[in-house]
Design an enzyme around this catalytic site. Sequence first.
Site, PDB file in Angstrom:
ATOM      1  N   ALA A   2       0.835  -1.195   0.000  1.00 46.49           N
ATOM      2  CA  ALA A   2       0.000   0.000   0.000  1.00 46.49           C
ATOM      3  C   ALA A   2       0.873   1.249   0.000  1.00 46.49           C
ATOM      4  O   ALA A   2       2.070   1.209   0.258  1.00 46.49           O
ATOM      5  CB  ALA A   2      -0.915   0.004   1.220  1.00 46.49           C
ATOM      6  N   ASP A 112       0.762 -10.465  11.051  1.00 46.58           N
ATOM      7  CA  ASP A 112       1.970  -9.873  10.481  1.00 46.58           C
ATOM      8  C   ASP A 112       2.602  -8.908  11.486  1.00 46.58           C
ATOM      9  O   ASP A 112       2.995  -7.795  11.151  1.00 46.58           O
ATOM     10  CB  ASP A 112       1.645  -9.162   9.169  1.00 46.58           C
ATOM     11  CG  ASP A 112       2.903  -8.842   8.348  1.00 46.58           C
ATOM     12  OD1 ASP A 112       3.933  -9.514   8.560  1.00 46.58           O
ATOM     13  OD2 ASP A 112       2.858  -7.919   7.519  1.00 46.58           O
TER      14      ASP A 112
END
Length: 277
Positions: A2, A112
Site C-alpha cells: 500500500a 503480520d
Amino acid sequence: MATVYKATQASMKRTVAIKVLPRSLTHEDKFLERFYREVEIVSSLQHPYILPVYDFGEYDGMPYIVMAYMSGGTLADLISEKPMPPNEVLRLVRQMADALDYAHRKGVIHRDFKPSNVLLDEQHNTYLTDFGLAKISESSAQLTGTGILGTPFYMAPEQAEPKALTPAADVYAMGVTVFQMLTGRVPYEAPTPLGVLMAHMTHPVPDVRSVRPDLSSETQEVIDRSMAKTVETRFPAAGALADALAYALKAATSELQQTEAKSSETTQALLMTDMLG
C-alpha cells in the site's frame, strides 16, 4: 502492499494517515466485500496501544483506510539506532503484549506482527497497526515470493502450513521482536525468503547472550519459549511473555549488581593491602 499519505482532515483540522491499497488487490469479485468486513472488525478494536481507525472506503477503485497519524516513527526505526536498554524493551513489550492480548480476546489475530507495524507517538508509546490486513489480502498477494503471506523474518513455523492460525503466531513474532530489540538484529537471516522460513522451522533459537552477555540465562529461556517451534510449547499469551521477561531482566539486573559489588569489594581489599603495605 500500500501507499500511505500524510493528510489533513479538514473538518477537524487534524493530521491523519491514509493507507491506499492498490487496484491490483481488487481483481477478485469478493475482495471489497471482505475488505469492508475485516476493516469493520479491526476498527472496533478500542485500545490505548492499537492505532485508531477513523474511516475507510473506496475511491476510484482503490480501497483506503484513514488512521491516526503518529509522529514518532516506528519501532523498526528505534531498533535500527542501536540495541535497546532492557528497561525500555520491557516497557514497550508490556504495551504491545497488552494490545495483542486484547485483540486475541476479541478474536482478531494480527498475522503480520513486526517492528515496522508498531508506530510510536512523541513519548515513544506503542500503537499496533495493520491488524487483519494480512487476512484481508491473504488470497490476493504473495508477499514472500513463496505463496505464503507474511514477513519471513517474523513468521512462526506453522505459518508455512495450510491451516488456520492461532494467537500463538503473534506470540512467536513478539519473541522475534524481543530478540531484535535486545540485539539490534533478527535471529535468522538467509539469501532468500524461503531460506529464512526454513531457518525458523529447523534451526535452533540463537543465544541472545552472544550479542548481549550482560543478559541473564533467564532472558534466553524467555526467547526460547516464545520462539518454540511447536505452538503448545510457547507462552499461552503475549502477556505471559511480558511477565516472564520482567522476571528475567530483573534477574539480569540482580546479577550485574552482585558482580559490581564483588568488583568493588575486591578493589577496596587491594587498596587496603597497598595502604598496609
